[in-house]
Design a protein around this motif. Structure first.
Motif, PDB file in Angstrom:
ATOM      1  N   THR A 604      15.721  27.826   2.100  1.00 22.16           N
ATOM      2  CA  THR A 604      14.402  28.126   2.662  1.00 22.16           C
ATOM      3  C   THR A 604      14.459  28.930   3.954  1.00 22.16           C
ATOM      4  N   GLY A 605      15.644  29.151   4.476  1.00 18.33           N
ATOM      5  CA  GLY A 605      15.771  29.916   5.708  1.00 18.33           C
ATOM      6  C   GLY A 605      15.448  29.133   6.960  1.00 18.33           C
ATOM      7  N   ILE A 606      15.501  27.797   6.884  1.00 16.83           N
ATOM      8  CA  ILE A 606      15.224  26.954   8.054  1.00 16.83           C
ATOM      9  C   ILE A 606      16.480  26.863   8.915  1.00 16.83           C
ATOM     10  N   THR A 607      16.359  27.211  10.178  1.00 10.03           N
ATOM     11  CA  THR A 607      17.512  27.169  11.082  1.00 10.03           C
ATOM     12  C   THR A 607      17.600  25.866  11.855  1.00 10.03           C
ATOM     13  N   GLU A 608      16.462  25.178  12.014  1.00  8.22           N
ATOM     14  CA  GLU A 608      16.431  23.907  12.746  1.00  8.22           C
ATOM     15  C   GLU A 608      16.310  22.778  11.732  1.00  8.22           C
ATOM     16  N   ALA A 609      17.475  22.251  11.293  1.00  9.84           N
ATOM     17  CA  ALA A 609      17.486  21.199  10.272  1.00  9.84           C
ATOM     18  C   ALA A 609      18.391  20.069  10.728  1.00  9.84           C
ATOM     19  N   HIS A 610      17.935  18.817  10.546  1.00 10.76           N
ATOM     20  CA  HIS A 610      18.689  17.641  10.974  1.00 10.76           C
ATOM     21  C   HIS A 610      18.737  16.634   9.837  1.00 10.76           C
ATOM     22  N   ALA A 611      19.932  16.099   9.572  1.00 11.08           N
ATOM     23  CA  ALA A 611      20.131  15.129   8.501  1.00 11.08           C
ATOM     24  C   ALA A 611      20.360  13.738   9.068  1.00 11.08           C
ATOM     25  N   GLN A 612      20.295  12.742   8.157  1.00  9.09           N
ATOM     26  CA  GLN A 612      20.546  11.343   8.503  1.00  9.09           C
ATOM     27  C   GLN A 612      19.677  10.886   9.688  1.00  9.09           C
ATOM     28  N   MET A 613      18.421  11.278   9.651  1.00  9.72           N
ATOM     29  CA  MET A 613      17.477  10.919  10.713  1.00  9.72           C
ATOM     30  C   MET A 613      16.742   9.638  10.312  1.00  9.72           C
ATOM     31  N   SER A 614      16.860   8.613  11.127  1.00 10.54           N
ATOM     32  CA  SER A 614      16.111   7.381  10.905  1.00 10.54           C
ATOM     33  C   SER A 614      14.664   7.599  11.333  1.00 10.54           C
ATOM     34  N   PRO A 615      13.736   6.708  10.940  1.00  8.76           N
ATOM     35  CA  PRO A 615      12.351   6.854  11.423  1.00  8.76           C
ATOM     36  C   PRO A 615      12.260   6.895  12.948  1.00  8.76           C
ATOM     37  N   GLU A 616      13.093   6.098  13.612  1.00 12.49           N
ATOM     38  CA  GLU A 616      13.081   6.100  15.073  1.00 12.49           C
ATOM     39  C   GLU A 616      13.575   7.441  15.630  1.00 12.49           C
ATOM     40  N   ALA A 617      14.588   8.009  14.966  1.00 10.52           N
ATOM     41  CA  ALA A 617      15.125   9.296  15.425  1.00 10.52           C
ATOM     42  C   ALA A 617      14.107  10.417  15.233  1.00 10.52           C
ATOM     43  N   LYS A 618      13.401  10.402  14.102  1.00 12.95           N
ATOM     44  CA  LYS A 618      12.354  11.402  13.878  1.00 12.95           C
ATOM     45  C   LYS A 618      11.263  11.276  14.948  1.00 12.95           C
ATOM     46  N   PHE A 619      10.878  10.051  15.207  1.00 13.80           N
ATOM     47  CA  PHE A 619       9.844   9.780  16.205  1.00 13.80           C
ATOM     48  C   PHE A 619      10.256  10.342  17.564  1.00 13.80           C
ATOM     49  N   ALA A 620      11.486  10.041  17.988  1.00 13.63           N
ATOM     50  CA  ALA A 620      11.966  10.486  19.299  1.00 13.63           C
ATOM     51  C   ALA A 620      12.094  12.007  19.347  1.00 13.63           C
ATOM     52  N   TRP A 621      12.527  12.622  18.242  1.00 13.32           N
ATOM     53  CA  TRP A 621      12.727  14.079  18.214  1.00 13.32           C
ATOM     54  C   TRP A 621      11.395  14.803  18.373  1.00 13.32           C
ATOM     55  N   VAL A 622      10.383  14.366  17.632  1.00 11.14           N
ATOM     56  CA  VAL A 622       9.064  15.002  17.728  1.00 11.14           C
ATOM     57  C   VAL A 622       8.447  14.737  19.099  1.00 11.14           C
ATOM     58  N   GLN A 623       8.620  13.536  19.607  1.00  8.54           N
ATOM     59  CA  GLN A 623       8.079  13.205  20.924  1.00  8.54           C
ATOM     60  C   GLN A 623       8.694  14.086  22.002  1.00  8.54           C
ATOM     61  N   ASN A 624       9.984  14.330  21.909  1.00 10.89           N
ATOM     62  CA  ASN A 624      10.660  15.198  22.871  1.00 10.89           C
ATOM     63  C   ASN A 624      10.156  16.632  22.756  1.00 10.89           C
ATOM     64  N   LEU A 625       9.903  17.079  21.525  1.00 17.12           N
ATOM     65  CA  LEU A 625       9.373  18.422  21.304  1.00 17.12           C
ATOM     66  C   LEU A 625       7.985  18.563  21.934  1.00 17.12           C
ATOM     67  N   GLN A 626       7.179  17.519  21.843  1.00 16.26           N
ATOM     68  CA  GLN A 626       5.840  17.556  22.425  1.00 16.26           C
ATOM     69  C   GLN A 626       5.895  17.562  23.951  1.00 16.26           C
ATOM     70  N   ARG A 627       6.888  16.885  24.519  1.00 17.09           N
ATOM     71  CA  ARG A 627       7.028  16.894  25.981  1.00 17.09           C
ATOM     72  C   ARG A 627       7.294  18.303  26.499  1.00 17.09           C
ATOM     73  N   GLN A 628       7.878  19.141  25.663  1.00 17.69           N
ATOM     74  CA  GLN A 628       8.174  20.524  26.041  1.00 17.69           C
ATOM     75  C   GLN A 628       6.968  21.440  25.847  1.00 17.69           C
ATOM     76  N   GLY A 629       5.821  20.852  25.455  1.00 20.82           N
ATOM     77  CA  GLY A 629       4.603  21.634  25.304  1.00 20.82           C
ATOM     78  C   GLY A 629       4.297  22.067  23.892  1.00 20.82           C
TER      79      GLY A 629
END
Length: 753
Positions: A604-629
């Protein structure tokens, strides 16, 4: 404003069995602006026994919940009618009343238009004087005769054609509320009676301006109603798809005696007969019969779905072939169709944040305009007394804030309707603004970018397969996760094993399933989930490393291992390309193994891909992205996506996904087609831009028109023309949304299977 429909006839059947809490849906006629909505909601919420009352302006319907022991539906209808509006149960036919209102509106427009042409002919000579081509000035007798003729022609326009404005203004004032018809009525009456005064006392008359104002405003409102009718077509069609009647079998199974009954009055447990061609009247389960049902409304599936005894059926779908006997499980507003309609109507009534400020201060704006008009008239009385009244009238007329009130509803209704037509149900009005402003779109993998139909490639067992595989089937069949469903389907189709009895089943988000059999604990799911039970890392064949593997184990050993592989959706690459073209950054978060995640990302041409993400890890990753605006849109379908969907700026759930992901979503992709999501993003972007354009135009118009009227550059007829044109521009601009190209689909072999 249309003439109200009186509340006559028997009250509609109650949609709830409990008399203490009754929910009904009403159709309301005669509303034409935000002030109407505010007045009705404010007055109805003050009735004793009303728990909630909310109007959906896009469809002119209202949802009301009330205490049936303290209040009757007739009381609610009468309360609305007493405010000057029409009200009736939404399930009752109102075509004749609507046609009558439309005929009356056209009659008023015709009379006003005909009178306007006649008065303009009488006014024309006075405009030419003292032009020499008119053979000098008019004599006083000739001037008076023309004015009296204009007066006679103006009377039916003012006291018949303009009567809806007067009634609405009087109703608002009587309830201590200033609506948009107050300045309209004041402008018409002041212009008319001031002209009557100058007819006999001498001076200029403006009968032509008053009649033109009435004609333009009537025409503009009629066009607005037609445009709104077009914009809300999808919402109204969906509402009309709700079943009206049902064939109840009160004596089943002893007898097949039928009773026709209102579908809204059905109760849970009722046995119903559905003949070929009939709508399914409620959500329920088939007791007898075989058929095929058209469920395109709910699933987007264009092919009939086979149904037999024990299968679930959905209200609103069409029975195509055989006769079915079913038991109702959810009825009325509680059906899935009822929930979806409520979600769409609520979304259409919500407004983006930039719009709320205008609505909140609409009444204050009107009062300020009245004050400005009064001050302008007093100032001009000192400068040029003969122009003072007309300038005050021009200020009142030109600033009628119809454009502000129309800036949002048409666009919102059109956007939500078009998105629904293309398989995207908007559950929250804020989702449109969120989609338009999104910077990142984050996808789950399984069931979202992929088909969610994993195929078992290989199976290994440690022990007797005839004992182990039924256990695996029993645990897998208890889950809605795509991996578990694929294993269950494989075992049923390939091995034909019986399901082992399983107790104390618990599904762990992001891990798998835990169950007990004869006091022994078993786990089925990911390797890390199984390792917690084993106390060590399970042994997986080397060639399976990094791939999607599900394990069945007890506390002693791994009993079975399943190698699975999913396929990318046929439309995923195209949809992601469209999203990138719209300026969105695409990310992939998955709980799967690195190898399949990397494979899907590469395809699909996705450059930002992460595997073995738990629900908590997904939550923290998106939350961190939102902190950056970042403004994040999260697209998921599994139980493990629930937490991250809850914090996303816009949560999108797949129609085939888990219930928890759908509950926490702002948009529901019922079609399960990713191009529909990219279309929704484009539609949201265009609609939000149109809303800003409409608001910008309405504000700019008032900033220019008010000073022009105050300094005397505008005559009353100029003001009438400007006000009407400003409203029409806003309404017609909303129709540009229909120019957005629709997604095209090509059915593949897989899609037709």
């Amino acid at each position: 404003m249309s003439d109200p429909i009186s509340a006559t006839g028997p009250a509609a059947p109650l949609s709830e069995t409990s008399p203490a809490s009754i929910t009904e849906k009403l159709a309301i006629s005669g509303m034409h602006c935000a002030a109407c909505v505010q007045l009705i909601e404010f007055r109805l919420q003050q009735l004793p026994g009303i728990t909630s009352f909310r109007i959906q302006p896009a469809t002119h319907t209202a949802s009301v919940r009330y205490d049936g022991q303290r209040l009757d539906l007739r009381d609610i209808l009468n309360a609305i009618v007493s405010l000057g509006y029409g009200a009736y149960p939404a399930g009752q036919e109102a075509d004749e009343q609507v046609r009558k209102q439309n005929r009356m509106a056209l009659l008023r427009i015709f009379i006003a238009g005909f009178a306007m042409m006649q008065v303009m002919m009488f006014a024309w000579p006075s405009y030419l004087v003292p032009n020499p081509t008119a053979d000098g000035e008019l004599t006083p007798d000739q001037d008076l005769l023309l004015k009296l003729a204009s007066l006679a022609i103006s009377v039916p326009v003012v006291f018949f054609c303009a009567m809806p404005f007067f009634k609405s203004a009087w109703r608002d004032l009587k309830h201590k509320h200033i609506g948009m018809d107050a300045p309209v009525s004041l402008g018409i009456l002041l212009t008319f009676f001031a002209s009557v005064w100058t007819t006999f006392r001498g001076g200029a008359v403006y009968y032509d301006s008053a009649i033109m104002f009435v004609f333009l405003l009537l025409g503009a409102r009629w066009i607005e109603q037609r445009v709104q009718h077009k914009a809300t077509r999808a919402l109204r069609i969906l509402t009309q798809l709700q079943p009206v009647q049902a064939r109840k079998l009160p004596d089943y199974p002893a007898s097949l005696r039928e009773e026709l009954q209102d579908a809204r009055a059905l109760n849970t447990g009722d046995v119903l007969l559905v003949l070929p061609g009939d709508q399914i009247p409620a959500d329920g389960i088939i007791l007898d019969g075989d058929s095929a049902c058209d469920e395109a409304l709910m699933t987007g599936e264009s092919h009939p779905v086979a149904k037999q005894s024990g299968d679930q059926v959905t209200a609103g779908s069409i029975n195509i072939q055989g006769r079915l006997v079913m038991r109702a499980e959810q009825t009325g507003h509680a059906t899935r169709l009822g929930h979806l309609i409520s979600m769409m109507e609520n979304a259409a009534s919500e407004k983006p944040g930039i719009v709320l400020l205008a609505d909140r201060h609409a009444s204050r704006f009107l009062m300020i305009i009245m004050l400005v008009a009064l001050i302008s008239g007093l100032v001009w009385w000192q400068i040029q007394p003969e122009r003072a009244l007309w300038i005050a009238i021009s200020v009142i007329v030109v600033t009628c804030p119809c454009a502000l009130s129309l800036a949002t509803p048409g666009v919102m209704a059109a956007a939500i309707g078009l998105m629904a037509k293309n398989g995207v149900l908007v559950k929250s009005g804020k989702a449109l603004q969120g989609l338009a402003q999104a910077t990142h779109i984050v996808f789950d993998k399984t069931g979202t970018l992929t088909n969610g139909k994993l195929q078992v490639q290989a199976v290994t067992t440690d022990g007797d397969a005839s004992t182990i595989l039924p256990l695996a089937l029993g645990m897998a069949a208890s889950s809605h996760h795509p991996v578990a469903r694929s294993v269950a389907d494989y075992l049923i189709a390939q091995q034909n094993h019986q399901t082992a009895p399983v107790q104390q089943i618990h599904e762990i988000a992001g891990g798998g399933i835990e169950a007990a059999i004869d006091g022994q604990v078993y786990r089925f799911g990911q390797a890390s989930f199984v390792a917690e039970l084993l106390g060590r890392d399970p042994v997986i064949p080397a060639e399976w490393q990094g791939k999607t593997v599900s394990l069945l184990a007890n506390a002693e050993r791994v009993l079975a291992a399943f190698l699975l592989q999913d396929q990318l959706r046929d439309d995923a690459v195209e949809a992601l390309q469209q999203l990138r073209a719209a300026g969105k950054q695409i990310c992939l978060l998955s709980g799967d193994q690195p190898e399949p995640v990397a494979r899907i990302a590469a395809q699909t041409g996705i450059t930002e891909a992460h595997a073995q993400m738990s629900p908590e890890a997904k939550f923290a990753w998106v939350q961190n992205l939102q902190r950056q605006g970042a403004k994040v849109v999260m697209v998921g379908d599994g139980m493990n996506d629930g937490p991250v969907l809850a914090i996303a700026n816009v949560a999108v759930a797949m129609g085939q996904g888990a219930a928890i992901s759908q509950t926490r979503s702002d948009l529901l992709l019922v079609s399960n087609r990713l191009p529909d999501l990219s279309y929704g993003v484009r539609a949201a972007g265009v609609s939000f831009r149109l809303i800003r354009e409409n608001l910008g135009w309405a504000i700019l118009y008032n900033l220019v028109a008010i000073p022009a009227a105050v300094i005397g550059w505008l005559e009353p007829w100029h003001a009438a023309l400007g006000m009407s044109l400003s409203s029409l521009i806003v309404v017609l601009n909303a129709l540009r949304l229909y120019l957005l190209s629709q997604p095209e689909y090509q059915l593949t072999d897989d899609a037709t299977e």
